[in-house]
Design a protein around this motif. Structure first.
Motif, PDB file in Angstrom:
ATOM      1  N   LYS A 218      -5.938  -5.983  17.260  1.00 28.37           N
ATOM      2  CA  LYS A 218      -4.426  -6.627  16.672  1.00 28.37           C
ATOM      3  C   LYS A 218      -4.565  -7.378  16.053  1.00 28.37           C
ATOM      4  N   ASP A 219      -5.825  -8.508  15.414  1.00 33.49           N
ATOM      5  CA  ASP A 219      -5.725  -9.691  14.874  1.00 33.49           C
ATOM      6  C   ASP A 219      -5.697  -9.439  12.999  1.00 33.49           C
ATOM      7  N   ALA A 220      -6.182  -8.268  13.202  1.00 36.32           N
ATOM      8  CA  ALA A 220      -6.869  -7.522  12.065  1.00 36.32           C
ATOM      9  C   ALA A 220      -5.963  -7.068  11.678  1.00 36.32           C
ATOM     10  N   THR A 221      -5.204  -5.836  12.155  1.00 35.51           N
ATOM     11  CA  THR A 221      -4.307  -5.109  12.052  1.00 35.51           C
ATOM     12  C   THR A 221      -2.764  -6.170  11.794  1.00 35.51           C
ATOM     13  N   LEU A 222      -2.455  -6.490  12.408  1.00 33.90           N
ATOM     14  CA  LEU A 222      -1.280  -7.110  11.821  1.00 33.90           C
ATOM     15  C   LEU A 222      -1.187  -8.695  10.527  1.00 33.90           C
ATOM     16  N   GLU A 223      -2.495  -8.594  10.680  1.00 35.58           N
ATOM     17  CA  GLU A 223      -3.152  -9.365   9.433  1.00 35.58           C
ATOM     18  C   GLU A 223      -2.147  -8.824   8.117  1.00 35.58           C
ATOM     19  N   ILE A 224      -2.836  -7.469   8.244  1.00 38.49           N
ATOM     20  CA  ILE A 224      -2.065  -7.316   7.171  1.00 38.49           C
ATOM     21  C   ILE A 224      -1.296  -6.314   7.204  1.00 38.49           C
ATOM     22  N   LEU A 225      -0.561  -5.923   8.081  1.00 38.67           N
ATOM     23  CA  LEU A 225       0.846  -5.131   8.462  1.00 38.67           C
ATOM     24  C   LEU A 225       1.496  -6.536   7.499  1.00 38.67           C
ATOM     25  N   GLY A 226       0.842  -7.528   8.317  1.00 39.77           N
ATOM     26  CA  GLY A 226       2.188  -9.010   7.638  1.00 39.77           C
ATOM     27  C   GLY A 226       2.200  -8.823   5.911  1.00 39.77           C
ATOM     28  N   ARG A 227       0.883  -8.742   5.858  1.00 42.18           N
ATOM     29  CA  ARG A 227       0.774  -8.553   3.935  1.00 42.18           C
ATOM     30  C   ARG A 227       1.337  -7.792   3.366  1.00 42.18           C
ATOM     31  N   PHE A 228       1.942  -6.319   3.757  1.00 42.76           N
ATOM     32  CA  PHE A 228       2.549  -4.936   3.714  1.00 42.76           C
ATOM     33  C   PHE A 228       3.504  -5.497   3.613  1.00 42.76           C
ATOM     34  N   THR A 229       3.913  -6.148   4.764  1.00 41.95           N
ATOM     35  CA  THR A 229       5.206  -6.410   4.329  1.00 41.95           C
ATOM     36  C   THR A 229       5.769  -6.784   3.988  1.00 41.95           C
ATOM     37  N   GLU A 230       5.324  -8.270   3.183  1.00 41.41           N
ATOM     38  CA  GLU A 230       5.696  -8.775   2.197  1.00 41.41           C
ATOM     39  C   GLU A 230       5.458  -8.324   0.873  1.00 41.41           C
ATOM     40  N   GLU A 231       4.691  -7.747   0.636  1.00 40.55           N
ATOM     41  CA  GLU A 231       4.819  -6.464  -0.634  1.00 40.55           C
ATOM     42  C   GLU A 231       6.057  -6.176  -0.592  1.00 40.55           C
ATOM     43  N   LEU A 232       5.775  -4.940   0.078  1.00 41.21           N
ATOM     44  CA  LEU A 232       7.211  -4.287   1.066  1.00 41.21           C
ATOM     45  C   LEU A 232       8.485  -3.977  -0.177  1.00 41.21           C
ATOM     46  N   PHE A 233       9.025  -6.179   0.787  1.00 40.08           N
ATOM     47  CA  PHE A 233      10.018  -6.690  -0.226  1.00 40.08           C
ATOM     48  C   PHE A 233      10.246  -6.798  -1.066  1.00 40.08           C
ATOM     49  N   ALA A 234       9.105  -7.510  -1.252  1.00 39.68           N
ATOM     50  CA  ALA A 234       8.801  -7.893  -2.775  1.00 39.68           C
ATOM     51  C   ALA A 234       9.295  -6.407  -3.689  1.00 39.68           C
ATOM     52  N   LEU A 235       9.467  -4.978  -3.262  1.00 47.47           N
ATOM     53  CA  LEU A 235       8.905  -3.666  -3.991  1.00 47.47           C
ATOM     54  C   LEU A 235      10.771  -3.520  -4.086  1.00 47.47           C
ATOM     55  N   GLN A 236      11.053  -4.041  -2.600  1.00 46.43           N
ATOM     56  CA  GLN A 236      12.493  -3.608  -2.519  1.00 46.43           C
ATOM     57  C   GLN A 236      13.839  -4.088  -3.021  1.00 46.43           C
ATOM     58  N   ARG A 237      13.140  -5.642  -3.703  1.00 43.94           N
ATOM     59  CA  ARG A 237      13.819  -6.533  -3.854  1.00 43.94           C
ATOM     60  C   ARG A 237      13.953  -6.015  -5.655  1.00 43.94           C
ATOM     61  N   ALA A 238      12.760  -5.829  -5.984  1.00 42.06           N
ATOM     62  CA  ALA A 238      12.818  -5.400  -7.664  1.00 42.06           C
ATOM     63  C   ALA A 238      13.259  -3.855  -7.662  1.00 42.06           C
ATOM     64  N   ILE A 239      13.767  -2.994  -6.369  1.00 45.91           N
ATOM     65  CA  ILE A 239      14.494  -1.690  -6.391  1.00 45.91           C
ATOM     66  C   ILE A 239      16.691  -2.332  -6.484  1.00 45.91           C
ATOM     67  N   ARG A 240      16.502  -3.109  -5.821  1.00 51.85           N
ATOM     68  CA  ARG A 240      17.899  -3.212  -5.487  1.00 51.85           C
ATOM     69  C   ARG A 240      18.703  -4.217  -6.719  1.00 51.85           C
ATOM     70  N   GLN A 241      17.316  -4.725  -7.480  1.00 51.35           N
ATOM     71  CA  GLN A 241      17.473  -5.608  -9.300  1.00 51.35           C
ATOM     72  C   GLN A 241      17.637  -5.051  -9.717  1.00 51.35           C
ATOM     73  N   GLY A 242      16.761  -3.756  -9.640  1.00 46.03           N
ATOM     74  CA  GLY A 242      16.636  -3.064 -10.680  1.00 46.03           C
ATOM     75  C   GLY A 242      15.925  -3.811 -12.146  1.00 46.03           C
ATOM     76  N   ASP A 243      14.490  -3.695 -11.900  1.00 48.05           N
ATOM     77  CA  ASP A 243      13.760  -4.266 -12.396  1.00 48.05           C
ATOM     78  C   ASP A 243      12.754  -3.723 -12.021  1.00 48.05           C
ATOM     79  N   GLY A 244      12.641  -2.495 -13.386  1.00 47.55           N
ATOM     80  CA  GLY A 244      12.386  -1.457 -13.373  1.00 47.55           C
ATOM     81  C   GLY A 244      10.394  -2.153 -13.980  1.00 47.55           C
TER      82      GLY A 244
END
Lengths: 307, 307
Positions: free
Chosen positions: A244-270
């Motif tokens: 549980k703990d290690a999986t949730l830790e990695i998924l937390g980092r994953f979500t952070e990165e995914l949000f940053a990439l989603q923002r780049a898409i939204r803002q057109g930051d190629g």
């Protein structure tokens, strides 16, 4: 290859146990190999296909007199199964497991290990999306890693012997600390599996809307996710709950990165996207160089792919 | 197979164009095939390996007299390239493309299509993680889907002719509306790619901490993500930027589901996890039945896998 154990007991007869059986037979690594599975049907199938020299209806009959007992059951029932066989394990025997999580398994199994019996946790990093007694084959572990996690204070001889067995089955073996194992596996296996399961679930919801098109047009990317997400549900439920703990830790980092990439898409930051994708491409090269995959392009048609 | 076009021009000489060339030659589908690539190096490589009957240094020389012009450039420059060749395209010719996004490409290319020239957007659902002029092969499109998106009002004859070409190259062809295409592809391809890129990026960050272990132990799940995340960075940057709305919509749903599964893990809700994983396993069966993958287990070693 010389015989390493006189008698090996395989508890739980799925993909890993059946592959171990064929790999031990290939290498002549064990005198006699006994087996047990909880379900009548699995035991019947095992007898039918010649999986194990003897398949017992009683778990303790399979374990008695064994020099090595291998627990090949889902991570969530390891402790329970160990408690069940504790009285039948002979003094001096070694117990090991093949579970994908190590800290939780050690915590659950160790209290039931009798005095004079060695427990060495193990994890072969090998598998396919298939499961059950018919899914095993002798080559599964060839050139794959097997991680051994001996609890502190384990005598060196039984560890060396278990290492020889895995090497005889084709694996490369390393020893590792339980918590470190669980973190590394959360990154390389547990989080990717949960993500694949999630994406396939999302597609399924939409698939009903678009009338099967998601399956029809799966070739470009999604298909690889479905392969991962076809793995055994019980095994994976237990993996997530017990790491549980290690999986949730990695998924937390994953979500952070995914949000940053989603923002780049939204803002057109190629530039951000291009830099990120260039970096990930380099990792692929590392994996091919590490011998854990081939360079042959894979487009899901096996032998058809040009080398 | 009969010749379908007298003269075909391939603009951009990467994986798709080079595979089209070999597939057209295999089927005798085109009289002469000309080619153009922006970079000197790509043109030099193409000449060296016999890719295209003639490779031109000037894009308009490649286009002139062609009956079919195929735009095989990243989605983000389709409009620009079309503007550049507009005056050289001969009346009655057909222009098509192979981009992974259709609405944006149609919006950008259509304004530059001269009177009397047909534009039929297209998208072969085929590829590997390799790119460049050396990566193509004749079998890439065999039994894969090619989606054609003729703008409303397109005459039926040029569509039928283009369909014959793709069928001659081995594809199954369907016509589809641009917006529907972009949504289906967001699910089956665009979102999965972004997710794979993200997970590989997270692992890379952690890989520096754990000294290469992420690569070393990649076999169990993560390896398939790196394969997807090794795809061409420029192509994928353009895909996300030009299919922004559908991709963000699917990623939103994905995040919702992922959070629900994370919560199930945190709360120890094994039933929720088991149900979810059982459902996703069934989807895999659908894909195998749809003929878009084989049942052979894949553990990254191609021909070594038992059939």
């Amino acid at each position: 290859m010389a015989k390493i154990y006189d008698r090996v007991a395989l508890i739980g007869l799925g993909l890993i146990a059946s592959s171990m059986f064929w790999a031990m037979k290939r290498g002549g690594l064990a005198g006699e190999i006994t087996g047990y599975a909880r379900s009548d049907e699995t035991r019947r199938t095992a007898r039918e296909i010649g999986l194990c020299d003897v398949v017992y209806d009683d778990i303790n009959d399979a374990v008695r007199d064994a020099d090595l007992i291998v627990l090949c059951v889902p991570v969530g029932v390891m402790g329970e199964v160990m408690a069940q066989i504790a009285d039948a394990v002979k003094p001096g025997a070694t117990v090991t497991d093949v579970g994908s999580v190590k800290r939780d398994v050690i915590d659950k199994v160790m209290p039931h290990i009798p005095e004079g019996v060695h427990f060495i946790a193990g994890h072969p990093l090998a598998g396919t999306e298939h499961s059950g007694p018919r899914s095993g084959f002798a080559e599964l572990f060839d050139n794959r890693w097997c991680l051994l996690v001996p609890p502190s204070g384990t005598a060196p001889e039984p560890v060396a012997k278990l290492r020889s067995l895995w090497e005889g089955m084709g694996s490369n073996v390393e020893e590792m600390d339980a918590d470190h194992h669980d973190l590394v596996l959360a990154v390389t296996s547990h989080a990717p599996h949960l993500i694949a399961y999630t994406m396939v679930g999302v597609a399924d919801d939409l698939g009903r809307v678009t009338d099967g098109e998601v399956i029809k047009y799966s070739a470009a990317g999604f298909r690889d996710f479905t392969r991962i997400a076809a793995s055994d549900p019980t095994m994976w439920r237990d993996v997530f709950l017990s790491n549980k703990d290690a999986t949730l830790e990695i998924l937390g980092r994953f979500t952070e990165e995914l949000f940053a990439l989603q923002r780049a898409i939204r803002q057109g930051d190629g530039a951000h996207l291009h830099d990120y994708f260039t970096r990930t491409r380099a990792i692929r090269r590392g994996i091919i160089e590490a011998g854990q995959d081939t360079e042959a392009p894979d487009f899901g048609r096996g032998g058809n792919a040009r080398k």
